[in-house]
Design a protein around this motif. Structure first.
Motif, PDB file in Angstrom:
ATOM      1  N   MET A 269       0.660  -1.101  -0.120  1.00  0.00           N
ATOM      2  CA  MET A 269       0.288  -0.085  -0.058  1.00  0.00           C
ATOM      3  C   MET A 269       0.768   1.076   0.110  1.00  0.00           C
ATOM      4  O   MET A 269       1.863   1.730   0.294  1.00  0.00           O
ATOM      5  CB  MET A 269      -0.929  -0.174   1.700  1.00  0.00           C
ATOM      6  N   VAL A 270       0.466   2.726  -0.644  1.00  0.00           N
ATOM      7  CA  VAL A 270       1.285   3.184  -1.302  1.00  0.00           C
ATOM      8  C   VAL A 270       0.451   4.515   0.546  1.00  0.00           C
ATOM      9  O   VAL A 270      -0.807   4.740  -0.198  1.00  0.00           O
ATOM     10  CB  VAL A 270       1.366   3.749  -2.161  1.00  0.00           C
ATOM     11  N   LYS A 271       1.807   5.616   0.770  1.00  0.00           N
ATOM     12  CA  LYS A 271       0.189   6.349   1.731  1.00  0.00           C
ATOM     13  C   LYS A 271       0.073   7.798   0.673  1.00  0.00           C
ATOM     14  O   LYS A 271       0.636   7.794  -0.099  1.00  0.00           O
ATOM     15  CB  LYS A 271       1.037   6.634   2.733  1.00  0.00           C
ATOM     16  N   PRO A 272      -0.960   8.335   0.959  1.00  0.00           N
ATOM     17  CA  PRO A 272      -1.053   9.805  -0.427  1.00  0.00           C
ATOM     18  C   PRO A 272      -0.587  10.390   0.201  1.00  0.00           C
ATOM     19  O   PRO A 272       0.225  11.408  -1.232  1.00  0.00           O
ATOM     20  CB  PRO A 272      -2.538  10.174   1.085  1.00  0.00           C
ATOM     21  N   ILE A 273       0.626  10.644   1.305  1.00  0.00           N
ATOM     22  CA  ILE A 273       1.317  11.917   0.647  1.00  0.00           C
ATOM     23  C   ILE A 273       2.126  11.501   0.267  1.00  0.00           C
ATOM     24  O   ILE A 273       2.651  12.527  -0.326  1.00  0.00           O
ATOM     25  CB  ILE A 273       1.582  12.514   2.505  1.00  0.00           C
TER      26      ILE A 273
END
Length: 234
Positions: A1-5
């Protein structure tokens, strides 16, 4: 998963922009963790990258049309919309080149060689520059031209200077310029600043050269996105 920031920093945008894209439906639905955080995947990252790249060359209106098609696996339909936008840019480039050619005044010189009168009726002008009389009246209403009037009957009469102005307006107006830019070009010519008027036309062509490069980049990211989607399990 990739963080929005992390995505936002990579693309040089705000996290709120990512949420806007999600709300517009131009990225796939996003799952959430138990605490409500968005769980972006590599697929979402590819969509975001494609959106940003396509926006630079084609604009967000087109992006909002093609991204839902990509999600529906309607690549061919999306590609035809892209092709239409590229064809339109080419047409606009041709018109801008015609506008620049008009500023070379070759057509004006040809008019002077054919006609020697001081004044011309609206019918004569419409026939000469190949536009309807209604268009001439519209340009007058927009403040682009202000012909004199006959004292006894109020009929419009156009001078050689008016013809010069109308020939340029006709060509530039059909190009990609807004009405305000048409006014700027004509005002520069009125002030005998033909060089600046040509610069405005040339700047438009330079911008189109920039756009076509951005469109190529957008096409690359569109291909990259679709290649990734083909590898995902259906």
């Amino acid at each position: 998963m990739v963080k929005p920031i992390e995505i936002a920093r990579k693309l040089g945008i705000s996290t709120s922009a990512l949420r806007h894209y999600e709300a517009w439906g131009i990225v796939p639905p996003v799952n959430r963790s138990a605490n409500g955080y968005r769980l972006y995947t590599d697929e979402h990252v590819a969509y975001f990258e494609c959106i940003r790249a396509m926006n630079e060359g084609f604009g967000m209106d087109l992006v909002r049309k093609i991204m839902p098609l990509i999600q529906e696996q309607k690549l061919t339909e999306a590609l035809w919309l892209v092709n239409e936008a590229q064809a339109k840019l080419h047409q606009e480039k041709t018109k801008a080149e015609q506008a620049l050619q008009a500023l070379e005044l070759e057509e004006l010189e040809g008019f002077s060689a054919r006609h020697k009168k001081d004044w011309y009726s609206i019918r004569e002008v419409a026939e000469e520059i190949d536009v309807p009389a209604s268009t001439l009246r519209h340009w007058e209403k927009e403040g682009l031209i202000e012909p004199e009037r006959e004292i006894d009957n109020g009929y419009r009469k156009y001078s050689r200077a008016d013809i010069r102005r109308l020939l340029i307006i006709r060509t530039i107006r059909s190009a990609v310029y807004s009405l305000e830019i048409v006014r700027r070009v004509v005002d520069e010519i009125d002030q005998n600043n033909l060089a600046q008027a040509k610069k405005i036309a040339k700047d438009s062509l330079t911008y189109m050269d920039y756009l076509i490069k951005k469109q190529l980049r957008g096409g690359y990211y569109l291909h990259k996105l679709y290649s990734l989607l083909e590898k995902l399990p259906s």
